[in-house]
Design a protein around this motif. Structure first.
Motif, short mmCIF file in Angstrom:
data_model
loop_
_atom_site.label_atom_id
_atom_site.label_comp_id
_atom_site.label_asym_id
_atom_site.label_seq_id
_atom_site.Cartn_x
_atom_site.Cartn_y
_atom_site.Cartn_z
N PRO A 30 -30.58 38.35 -130.53
CA PRO A 30 -29.15 38.49 -130.80
C PRO A 30 -28.50 39.63 -130.01
N LYS A 31 -29.30 40.52 -129.45
CA LYS A 31 -28.77 41.61 -128.64
C LYS A 31 -28.45 41.18 -127.21
N ASN A 78 -26.80 44.38 -125.48
CA ASN A 78 -26.66 45.56 -126.33
C ASN A 78 -27.99 46.32 -126.29
N PHE A 79 -28.12 47.18 -125.27
CA PHE A 79 -29.42 47.78 -124.98
C PHE A 79 -29.71 49.06 -125.78
N ILE A 125 -24.01 46.44 -121.91
CA ILE A 125 -23.77 46.25 -120.49
C ILE A 125 -23.53 44.76 -120.23
N TRP A 126 -22.48 44.48 -119.47
CA TRP A 126 -22.16 43.11 -119.08
C TRP A 126 -22.49 42.93 -117.60
N PHE A 127 -22.98 41.74 -117.25
CA PHE A 127 -23.23 41.42 -115.85
C PHE A 127 -22.82 39.97 -115.60
N GLY A 128 -21.99 39.78 -114.57
CA GLY A 128 -21.56 38.44 -114.23
C GLY A 128 -20.09 38.40 -113.90
N GLN A 129 -19.52 37.21 -113.98
CA GLN A 129 -18.10 37.02 -113.68
C GLN A 129 -17.33 36.88 -114.98
N HIS A 165 -18.46 52.23 -127.93
CA HIS A 165 -17.46 52.61 -128.92
C HIS A 165 -18.06 53.60 -129.90
N PHE A 166 -17.18 54.42 -130.50
CA PHE A 166 -17.63 55.37 -131.50
C PHE A 166 -16.46 55.70 -132.44
#
Length: 403
Positions: free
Chosen positions: A84-85, A121-122, A128-132, A173-174
């Motif tokens: 799920p992460k 969600n590391f 971190i997002w990767f792609g278009q 976020h915090f």
């Protein structure tokens, strides 16, 4: 034909695994169906939506013109893989408007892919997002076209948006206090828009965004949805600032617009054939909602190190970076019967060197939400005032359905 093959292939891919998986159909508007692996190691929600639009336009001194089209038609996939992460989102555009903008840099092919992005969600609140996908620019652009308060986005968005691109995004976020939420985003992208296959011609694009929510999160992510459909019981406010730097940009609107060719060359795709300049874009926006009332405000500014494109000998090419300012104010009130009245004012103030006319647009909208944003009818009428040009009256009627 290629569109049909793409759609059929995507559906066959999903159907191939149906006999071995658990299939769940959810509430209307939450996806056609949701496929869950038997070991729960992956999920896939499949959605489909369409916007059917009719438009009438009257330009000053001219007879009116009416048109009808499928404004948007999209197939969506999202879920998680392995854990799920690790989430993903894929969105394909099927209408002609969704696929428009082909060039030699996209191999002259229809641009089917809107989103194709992995989200990991590391660590704690870091993702971190990767792609278009959409860059973290102006709020109105990040709001899905399925969740708009009026028929379509404003002139500010069409003039200044940084839209979609391919790259990395780091999100975090915090909480400053129990209710005060802070969100941060940093992005590095290619800098020439979506579905580019022949690049990178200039430098890279860097975007930073910070958001402040002093009264806590909105219900159902309402800070990125038009209208106060959840009728917030307490006032909710979101403030956002984005700054985008496109290094050695080669297009007239940062990663959007047309390529700035030099020395008479066009379409060859080689690095030495383009004018390059640094382009910076600033967005400041706000969203407020309370008890059916909503207010969204946005300001945009674009400037460039050298906005006038020049050939190698210093002569002007005739292209220029579209520099200037934009302001958009939009408000609405949702009645108890789920009818909503909305209004919008947009001002576009171009620098003189662009050769563009300044514009003021006034829009009055009426919406009926049958099942939220998933099934709705929207209509609006706009009056466009063009400095030194012909004014325009625009009427639109749109039906929106989202499975």
């Amino acid at each position: 034909m290629k569109t049909k093959i793409t759609l059929i292939g995507a559906l066959l891919f999903a159907i191939t695994f149906l006999s071995a998986q658990e299939i769940k159909s959810g509430k209307f508007g939450k996806g056609l169906f949701n496929v869950v692996g038997k070991d729960s190691s992956w999920t896939m929600r499949v959605g489909l939506r369409a916007q059917l639009l009719g438009t009438s336009t009257w330009n000053e001194g001219e007879s009116g013109e009416t048109s009808f089209l499928t404004r948007r038609s999209r197939l969506k996939f999202d879920g998680y893989a392995y854990s799920p992460k690790l989430k993903y989102k894929i969105e394909l555009g099927l209408s002609n408007r969704d696929q428009s903008g082909a060039s030699s840099f996209t191999h002259e092919s229809p641009r089917y892919i809107l989103d194709a992005v992995l989200m990991w969600n590391f660590h704690k609140n870091f993702v971190i997002w990767f792609g278009q996908t959409k860059l973290p620019g102006n709020r109105e652009r990040v709001i899905s076209s399925a969740n708009l308060q009026q028929v379509d986005r404003s002139l500010l968005n069409s003039s200044f948006t940084i839209d979609r691109d391919f790259g990395f995004q780091l999100r975090h976020h915090f909480n400053l206090s129990k209710n005060f939420v802070v969100k941060e985003i940093f992005s590095v992208a290619q800098g020439e828009g979506r579905n580019v296959t022949r690049g990178n011609l200039g430098g890279h694009q860097y975007t930073g965004r910070i958001e402040l929510l002093p009264f806590g999160n909105f219900s159902s992510k309402g800070d990125y949805k038009g209208s106060d459909l959840k009728r917030e019981q307490k006032p909710k406010l979101a403030l956002g600032v984005s700054y985008d730097h496109n290094n050695d940009a080669v297009k007239t609107r940062s990663n959007q617009g047309s390529y700035m060719y030099i020395d008479g060359t066009e379409g060859d795709g080689y690095k030495g054939s383009f004018f390059e300049t640094n382009i910076n874009t600033l967005f400041i926006d706000a969203m407020f909602k309370y008890n059916g009332f909503s207010l969204m405000a946005e300001y945009a500014n674009r400037d460039a190190k050298d906005p006038l494109a020049k050939n190698s000998d210093g002569t002007l090419t005739g292209d220029e970076v579209q520099v200037g300012n934009g302001l958009n104010l939009q408000t609405g009130f949702l009645l108890k019967n789920d009818w909503e009245i909305s209004g919008r004012y947009t001002n576009i103030d171009w620098d003189n060197l662009t050769g563009n006319s300044n514009q003021d647009q006034y829009t009055l909208g009426l919406s009926k939400y049958i099942s939220g944003h998933s099934l709705k009818v929207q209509t609006d009428i706009s009056h466009l005032e063009v400095a030194g040009g012909s004014n325009q009256l625009l009427y639109r009627l749109q039906f929106d359905i989202h499975f």
